[in-house]
Design an enzyme around this catalytic site. Structure first.
Site, PDB file in Angstrom:
ATOM      1  N   GLY A 277       0.261  -5.578  -0.094  1.00 63.27           N
ATOM      2  CA  GLY A 277      -0.650  -5.620  -1.239  1.00 63.27           C
ATOM      3  C   GLY A 277       0.013  -6.185  -2.486  1.00 63.27           C
TER       4      GLY A 277
ATOM      5  N   GLU B 279       2.262  -6.113   7.207  1.00 61.89           N
ATOM      6  CA  GLU B 279       1.286  -5.121   7.695  1.00 61.89           C
ATOM      7  C   GLU B 279       1.286  -4.915   9.202  1.00 61.89           C
ATOM      8  OE1 GLU B 279       0.745  -7.395   5.437  1.00 61.89           O
ATOM      9  OE2 GLU B 279      -0.287  -6.524   3.721  1.00 61.89           O
TER      10      GLU B 279
ATOM     11  N   GLU C 170      -0.225  -9.875  -2.029  1.00 61.79           N
ATOM     12  CA  GLU C 170      -1.643 -10.241  -2.201  1.00 61.79           C
ATOM     13  C   GLU C 170      -2.022 -10.245  -3.682  1.00 61.79           C
ATOM     14  OE1 GLU C 170      -2.538  -7.246   0.806  1.00 61.79           O
ATOM     15  OE2 GLU C 170      -3.933  -8.683   1.711  1.00 61.79           O
TER      16      GLU C 170
ATOM     17  N   ALA D  73       0.838  -1.194   0.000  1.00 64.04           N
ATOM     18  CA  ALA D  73       0.000   0.000   0.000  1.00 64.04           C
ATOM     19  C   ALA D  73       0.876   1.248   0.000  1.00 64.04           C
ATOM     20  CB  ALA D  73      -0.879   0.002   1.242  1.00 64.04           C
TER      21      ALA D  73
END
Ligand code: NAI
Length: 718
Positions: free
Chosen positions: A115, A138, A118, A65
């Site tokens: 992210g 995270e 992911e 992110a």
């Protein structure tokens, strides 16, 4: 259609998408990037695309992110909406192969985190290079994976490995990633896109991409049997979650909400299905972003990034090139400094010692660090050879003429250090920088022996050097900006987070520990137990309490420092002087297995209750945990402000980073200045005034703190 953040090309039905954020050196999921990713996916859904390769045009895949976005969410709903948008896009990428039968290959280079990982999880085939790093970090920012990681990762690698990655936040290296099934194939960097494109084209020919994925997913893997025994049934899974929770609590002391939520989201997904798991993931993430813990952790992240760009000087002085380093003294610290100079910084290192034993010890230290990294596959055999070829040891001063930087780590003795300065200056060039790793001696005193005080600087490392992240660079009035910039740049090459402080007794990191440790002594004198004092500060978030820390540092070293501090700062820094009584009793802490604690064969046992008798202290009584925490933490915070007030610190930011990375100050509190900002300077001053009334002037609030209390300004900007 041309994109500004992606390169896009379709050849023979294979679409190759390369992420390339136009406004940043790293790919991250910024707002504009996400909007465009949505358009790219729509293009991939068109019928002429038969297979997809997703890669990066930068040296990293996708770092996660854009953390700055977190501060822009107005509400929990706002955060949840942003996540839902990313989930929709990622679901559509997954549907390309799961529903539409188009194989999707993730070609992963460099960092593939958060992210980014992911995104890779949505693909049907994952390739990486031998330098990739894959992870879900995270929790280190106080949140959990929010783009499907808590659901797709356990589905791919199993609950146990997913828990380990998500709860610790630690990245895995390619070999491990392959072993646990996160990666299908490791490919040399130069061939990554070529192989990925070939795999994509081959997969089009496979009868059905979805079923080919199932086949590859059921390949027997190492550890599969235990995995099924544990994860295949509810009782086994219960054990797994219980163990993960216990491990997490013992590591975090329950101070960090995110890992707990991560475990919960994974469990919900396993027990109630993916939709419920996704809903929980989104809700938890959105709630966590707004917690003070996450805000504090993010402030550290930003401060650390800022420091990476900080040259350490306000002028435009540029660092000198450092290829050849000499380390004088190859003991505990010198060995570690030599190791990080050769391994991380890639310098040629010469260890200078007094005798063959010393030389042998220094070289053996480097050897041990290198061997450990090789064992963990962080260094190849080839690299091991190259590193060891760069390190030599010597008893003589011959051949020092080419040295760019000398770092001394001989015994803590001013006269000895001065004589080392003189010896060094007689054999090196006029530009050679001389750094001292002293932990207590003023650099200016050492520099008195020098012909070139502008070349003299402090480089204060922490033990063990190869593990501790901080370097405190210490400057005197005479130190030139070029010298400072060179020390800072070299520290970064060694892998350190570097703060620059002004010379003064205890610099910053040792000095803030002074009043804090003294307060622990006062509490002991008043009847508190060692267990209560250390337990209180551990619960507050420090990795160890102050008395165990004293054992670790060495009670003799501590007693010596206490003396120096009392001389320099007067009564304010005068403690009850318990350490010298313990040293007189032959207790030097962990190193001779006698201190506040008992030790047996290197292992720490319980508190040594005989210390109270040795100190002539009366019976013990229970002491309220919160009063211990208040006294110790405020003593620390107040001294940190004094360091800023006196210009020892260049900024509150540096004070926060120094405390967190050098002293283990609780990261979820963001550092001492962040803590004050969060509490408000006025209530901190009120509490100090109250403590000063009860316990005396040592709690007198720093003037600068009163100033902030009066006008309400913060030390750190959000
Ligand atoms: P140590 O006792 O492990 O190592 C000192 C080494 O210096 C010994 O191997 C000794 O043979 C060598 N030496 C002594 N005189 C020498 C000379 N004239 N030429 C070459 N080598 C010489 O000590 P340690 O713990 O490594 O400390 C070294 C310095 O680092 C001290 O100034 C200490 O205050 C500082 N320091 C120590 C920290 C710690 O946690 N131990 C933390 C930060 C700084």
């Amino acid at each position: 259609m041309a994109y500004s953040n992606f390169h896009f090309e379709v050849t023979d039905g294979v679409a190759v998408v390369l992420m390339d954020r136009h406004d940043e050196a790293m790919n991250t999921l910024g707002e504009e990037f996400v909007v465009e990713l949505d358009q790219v996916v729509a293009r991939l859904e068109e019928p002429d695309v038969k297979a997809v390769v997703i890669g990066s045009a930068k040296k990293d895949f996708l770092a996660g992110a854009d953390v700055r976005m977190f501060d822009r969410f107005d509400s929990i709903e706002d955060a949840a909406d942003a996540l839902k948008a990313i989930h929709l896009i990622y679901d559509r990428i997954e549907a390309l192969h799961a529903t539409a039968g188009k194989p999707v290959v993730a070609a992963i280079n460099g960092a593939c985190l958060g992210g980014g990982n992911e995104l890779a999880l949505t693909a049907s085939i994952r390739l990486c290079t031998d330098t990739s790093q894959l992870g879900q970090p995270e929790v280190q920012l106080g949140v959990i994976p929010g783009a499907g990681g808590t659901q797709r990762l356990p589905a791919l690698v199993g609950v146990q490995h997913a828990l380990e990655m998500i709860v610790t936040g630690r990245a895995v290296r390619p070999h491990k990633a392959k072993q646990i099934g996160l990666i299908d194939e490791i490919v040399p960097n130069e061939m990554l896109l070529e192989v990925a494109t070939r795999r994509a084209a081959d997969a089009i020919d496979a009868a059905d991409a979805a079923s080919s994925k199932k086949r590859s997913g059921s390949r027997p893997r190492l550890g599969d049997l235990t995995r099924f025994a544990l994860e295949g049934n509810p009782a086994g899974r219960k054990v797994l979650f219980k163990k993960a929770t216990e491990m997490m609590l013992s590591e975090t002391g329950g101070n960090y909400p995110a890992p707990k939520r991560a475990i919960e989201a994974i469990r919900i997904g396993i027990e109630e299905g993916r939709a419920a798991g996704v809903a929980a993931e989104i809700r938890f993430f959105a709630e966590l972003v707004a917690t003070p813990e996450s805000e504090a952790l993010r402030s550290i992240f930003f401060a650390q990034n800022e420091l990476k760009r900080d040259t350490g000087v306000d002028s435009d002085a540029t660092p000198l090139a450092v290829d050849d380093v000499a380390v004088i003294g190859g003991g505990l610290m010198g060995g570690g400094i030599a190791a990080v100079s050769a391994i991380n910084a890639g310098a040629r290192v010469r260890i200078k010692e007094v005798d063959d034993d010393g030389v042998g010890r220094g070289l053996a230290y480097v050897d041990r660090v290198v061997a450990k990294r090789a064992k963990r596959r962080r260094l190849s055999d080839f690299e091991v050879d190259r590193i060891m070829n760069r390190v030599t040891g010597t008893k003589s001063w011959q051949g020092f003429g080419r040295t760019d930087l000398v770092i001394e780590a001989v015994f803590e003795d001013l006269e000895l250090k001065r004589s080392v300065v003189r010896e060094v200056e007689s054999v090196v060039g006029v530009d050679t920088i001389f750094a001292s790793n002293t932990s207590t001696l003023p650099i200016v005193e050492i520099a008195r022996a020098s012909q070139h005080p502008d070349n003299i600087v402090g480089m204060h490392y922490f033990s063990p050097v190869e593990k501790m992240p901080l370097l405190e660079v210490v400057t005197t009035e005479a130190t030139s900006d070029q010298t400072v910039a060179t020390a800072v740049a070299f520290g970064k090459r060694q892998g350190k987070t570097v703060i620059v402080v002004n010379d003064g007794t205890g610099f910053y990191t040792s000095r803030v520990l002074g009043p804090y440790t003294n307060e622990a002594g006062h509490l002991l004198s008043e009847g508190a137990t060692v267990e209560d004092i250390d337990g209180a500060m551990k619960a507050w978030g420090f990795p160890v309490g102050p008395l165990l820390l004293a054992d670790e540092v060495g009670l003799d070293v501590g007693a010596h420092i206490a003396e120096i501090f009392t001389d320099a700062f007067g009564d304010r820094m005068k403690g009850p002087d318990l350490l010298s009584a313990l040293v007189a009793d032959g207790r030097r802490g962990r190193k001779n297995e006698k201190g506040f604690y008992r030790y047996e064969k290197g292992k720490r046992k319980g508190v040594d209750d005989s210390v109270y008798g040795v100190l002539g202290l009366g019976p013990r009584r229970e002491t309220d945990r919160s009063s211990i925490q208040e006294r110790l933490s405020l003593a620390f915070l107040n001294e940190a402000v004094r360091c800023l007030e006196e210009g020892i610190l260049r900024s509150a930011r540096d004070g926060d980073i120094g405390a967190v990375f050098g002293l283990g100050y609780p990261p979820f509190r963001g550092g001492p200045f962040w803590t004050i900002d969060r509490m408000g300077a006025a209530p901190v001053v009120d509490a100090l005034d109250r403590l000063a009334d009860t316990h005396g002037e040592r709690f007198a609030a720093a003037e600068m703190l009163r100033g902030h209390a009066a006008d309400g300004t913060r030390f750190r900007q959000r």
